[in-house]
Design a protein around this motif. Structure first.
Motif, short mmCIF file in Angstrom:
data_model
loop_
_atom_site.label_atom_id
_atom_site.label_comp_id
_atom_site.label_asym_id
_atom_site.label_seq_id
_atom_site.Cartn_x
_atom_site.Cartn_y
_atom_site.Cartn_z
N MET A 11 44.90 30.43 56.09
CA MET A 11 45.83 31.55 56.26
C MET A 11 45.17 32.79 56.84
SD MET A 11 48.13 31.40 52.78
CE MET A 11 49.24 30.04 52.43
N GLY A 22 43.47 38.28 51.47
CA GLY A 22 44.24 37.23 50.82
C GLY A 22 44.16 37.29 49.30
N GLN A 74 47.56 37.85 52.94
CA GLN A 74 48.14 36.52 52.74
C GLN A 74 48.18 36.18 51.25
OE1 GLN A 74 49.52 34.77 55.16
NE2 GLN A 74 48.89 36.24 56.74
N CYS A 90 54.64 34.65 51.76
CA CYS A 90 53.79 33.55 51.32
C CYS A 90 54.09 32.37 52.25
CB CYS A 90 54.09 33.18 49.87
SG CYS A 90 53.27 31.68 49.29
N GLN A 91 53.11 31.97 53.04
CA GLN A 91 53.36 30.89 53.99
C GLN A 91 53.61 29.56 53.28
OE1 GLN A 91 50.89 30.68 57.60
NE2 GLN A 91 49.92 32.58 56.97
#
Length: 363
Positions: free
Chosen positions: A174, A243, A269, A288-289
């Motif tokens: 990410m 992150g 991230q 949030c991927q």
């Protein structure tokens, strides 16, 4: 002469009857021994008949009002309903060992048949849980383990190593392989969190992560407000933070809210372990991927069947034993460290924009 002959015949008849009686006793004894030996390996034998009367099975979660815990208890109730047993579900207001010890003492007094506990501390509960086992109560842990001396077996949601390494691999992808990261955990004593964090740190030792710096492990105590505060503190203390890994359903949702409120989508991230129902908005918006979890309903469900098997005597918690776990099929008991044993539910599952819509209404 005739009288003597009659007496002789009566004497011989008595001897014959006595021999038959002795032989009958010996045969009866042999049959009993043989039958006992045979029923040791055959649960259908009359000597080993199962007690199918309804039992009282207790489950203790870390703290009340935790959505993850509520789903776990839901699964426990589902399985016990299938098995025809009574459920006593407990959770303290605060996620502390002291509060759980008080609940354990209450359950001992109620003479429950089993206690399944998601521990707030792996060691502090030992005296209370040992007391329960001494009273004949079958004790197992689930989700967050107690030490091996305090339980018969642990129900593990997934391989701790796979969880820890997978989360580092995710944040690495990410943030493009470089930058500062932080971990937002639950309580500092939570066994499962600490094991996952250990594996995260081991994964970070790989040279591929040379440009990633773990700056802090923060603790939100699985409380939403504190998790929000801890997230805000991380962002303030580390303005270059790239992150956040939150291996707790409460923490990851709290961190997602903070990132949205502060307009940090794409700048910081976020990944970790979350409930699809709570994380859907953050995944759909891209804050949030992707994140991971297993089904907490299944964790509770599996623990219920394990508790039932322990009480019935189908398993003792030893390596190599197997039992039927309802819709989850047959499960095996495997080693957990040097002294303990565990039952694995399965691998962590990835939730992202491609599948979150179908899962958000499930749990």
């Amino acid at each position: 002469m005739k009288r003597r002959l009659i007496l002789m015949l009566m004497f011989l008849l008595s001897i014959s009857l006595l021999a038959a009686a002795c032989g009958g006793n010996n045969n009866s004894g042999n049959t009993g021994n043989s039958g006992a030996s045979g029923t040791e390996g055959n649960s259908s034998g009359q000597a080993e008949a199962k007690d199918d009367t309804p039992k009282k099975h207790a489950i203790i979660f870390k703290n009340a009002g935790n959505p993850y815990g509520e789903k776990m208890i839901e699964g426990f109730r589902e399985a016990m309903a299938e098995l025809g047993h009574e459920v006593i579900a407990k959770a303290p207001d605060q996620p502390t060992a002291e509060a759980q010890i008080q609940i354990i003492e209450e359950l001992i007094a109620q003479k429950v048949d089993s206690i399944a506990i998601a521990a707030n501390d792996s060691d502090a509960l030992e005296p209370a849980l040992k007391k329960a086992m001494d009273r004949g109560i079958k004790v197992l842990s689930l989700d967050s383990a107690v030490n091996a001396n305090s339980r018969l077996v642990h129900v593990n949601q997934a391989d701790p190593e796979r969880i820890g390494r997978t989360l580092i691999q995710a944040i690495h992808e990410m943030i493009g392989g470089e930058g500062q990261i932080a971990i937002l955990s639950a309580t500092s004593q939570a066994t499962n969190q600490n094991i996952w964090i250990e594996w995260m740190k081991k994964e970070l030792e790989n040279p591929v992560y040379a440009n990633i710096e773990l700056v802090k492990v923060a603790y939100g105590d699985d409380l939403r407000d504190k998790s929000v505060s801890e997230t805000e503190g991380l962002l303030k203390s580390y303005p270059d933070l790239k992150g956040i890994i939150a291996p707790t359903t409460v923490g990851i949702a709290a961190a997602g809210k903070v990132l949205i409120d502060k307009g940090l989508k794409g700048q910081v991230q976020l990944t970790g372990l979350g409930l699809p129902s709570e994380m859907a908005e953050y995944i759909e918006s891209g804050v949030c991927q992707w994140m991971y979890l297993w089904n907490p309903i299944d964790v509770g469900y599996l623990a219920a069947y394990a508790a039932d098997a322990l009480v019935k005597g189908d398993i003792t918690g030893a390596v190599g034993e197997t039992f039927k776990a309802g819709r989850l099929g047959e499960k095996s008991i495997v080693r957990d460290g040097e002294d303990g044993t565990q039952i694995m539910l399965g691998d962590p599952f990835r939730f992202d924009q491609s599948n979150i819509a179908e899962w958000k209404n499930v749990y």
